[in-house]
Design a protein around this motif. Sequence first.
Motif, short mmCIF file in Angstrom:
data_model
loop_
_atom_site.label_atom_id
_atom_site.label_comp_id
_atom_site.label_asym_id
_atom_site.label_seq_id
_atom_site.Cartn_x
_atom_site.Cartn_y
_atom_site.Cartn_z
N PHE A 28 0.85 -1.19 0.00
CA PHE A 28 0.00 0.00 0.00
C PHE A 28 0.88 1.24 0.00
O PHE A 28 1.58 1.50 0.98
CB PHE A 28 -0.91 -0.01 1.24
N LEU A 29 0.86 1.98 -1.11
CA LEU A 29 1.73 3.14 -1.28
C LEU A 29 0.89 4.40 -1.38
O LEU A 29 -0.25 4.36 -1.83
CB LEU A 29 2.52 3.01 -2.58
N GLY A 30 1.48 5.53 -1.01
CA GLY A 30 0.76 6.79 -1.21
C GLY A 30 1.30 7.90 -0.33
O GLY A 30 2.12 7.66 0.56
N ARG A 31 0.79 9.10 -0.59
CA ARG A 31 1.18 10.26 0.18
C ARG A 31 0.93 10.05 1.66
O ARG A 31 0.02 9.30 2.04
CB ARG A 31 0.33 11.47 -0.26
N SER A 32 1.70 10.77 2.47
CA SER A 32 1.49 10.71 3.90
C SER A 32 0.08 11.18 4.24
O SER A 32 -0.41 12.15 3.67
CB SER A 32 2.53 11.61 4.57
N ASN A 33 -0.58 10.45 5.15
CA ASN A 33 -1.90 10.84 5.65
C ASN A 33 -3.05 10.60 4.66
O ASN A 33 -4.17 11.05 4.89
CB ASN A 33 -1.90 12.31 6.08
N VAL A 34 -2.77 9.91 3.55
CA VAL A 34 -3.82 9.73 2.54
C VAL A 34 -4.82 8.65 2.97
O VAL A 34 -5.97 8.63 2.48
CB VAL A 34 -3.18 9.41 1.16
N GLY A 35 -4.38 7.76 3.88
CA GLY A 35 -5.32 6.73 4.35
C GLY A 35 -4.91 5.30 4.05
O GLY A 35 -5.76 4.41 3.97
N LYS A 36 -3.60 5.05 3.90
CA LYS A 36 -3.11 3.70 3.61
C LYS A 36 -3.41 2.73 4.75
O LYS A 36 -3.99 1.66 4.54
CB LYS A 36 -1.57 3.72 3.37
N SER A 37 -3.01 3.12 5.96
CA SER A 37 -3.20 2.22 7.12
C SER A 37 -4.70 2.01 7.38
O SER A 37 -5.12 0.90 7.72
CB SER A 37 -2.51 2.81 8.35
N SER A 38 -5.49 3.05 7.20
CA SER A 38 -6.94 2.92 7.41
C SER A 38 -7.56 1.92 6.44
O SER A 38 -8.48 1.17 6.80
CB SER A 38 -7.64 4.27 7.23
#
Length: 194
Positions: A28-38
């Motif tokens: 799961f990749l993406g900008r910080s705070n975009v919602g990967k962990s969620s």
Amino acid sequence: MIIQSALYLTSAVEKAQYPVHEGCEFVFLGRSNVGKSSLINALCNRKKLAYTSSVPGKTIALNFYHINNSFMFVDVPGYGFAKRGLEERLKFGKMIEEYLHERAQLKLAFLIIDARINPTEDDCLMLNYLRHYNIPTLVLATKTDKLKNSQFAKQKKSIKDTLKLSDEELLFVSAETKKGLEEVQRIIETSLNR
Ligand SMILES: Nc1nc2c(ncn2[C@@H]2O[C@H](COP(=O)(O)OP(=O)(O)OP(=O)(O)O)[C@@H](O)[C@H]2O)c(=O)[nH]1
Ligand SMILES: [Mg+2]
């Protein structure tokens, strides 16, 4: 595919620390705070499997989650977090590149973007990197629950145009309402059977 079990296995900042196993991996990749962990939590039906925060920069290593005792979800630090100094950003960049480049078990990358915002330059760079290395990628536009219905068609077109995506390469999802997550699970299943 039903996710029956999800277990935090280990964290790694370099290859030597990656877990040894036979299964394949989804990153799961993406900008910080975009919602990967969620999204990982929502897919696994768990509230606190992966740490989430309204403050960007929560995830600071590659985190491996063992799913159904069979395959892995890999949560990575977000990119493009300006408050991190240059040195830290380079360190995180190298950590992610090493993983993408070296991990033979990587089956599919989920590139997470914010459904309300046009993809950033960092998003374009990441997608180009994934394409360059022929890593199968699905773009997930998340936080769709915050997108007004009236803006949906316009956002879809602008994301598709900016990232040059076909219809199959983009899905609108939400960790909050779980919109689109059954489709993500279907795609994971297809990928596992391939
Ligand atoms: N409304 C809404 N908020 C969301 C959604 N997904 C995540 N959030 C919120 O966005 C914030 C960041 O979520 P995280 O999952 O921690 O983001 P991340 O990409 O893992 O962040 P880093 O680990 O810092 O890179 C939190 O406050 C979440 O509650 C969603 O689908 N809808
Ligand atoms: Mg995170």
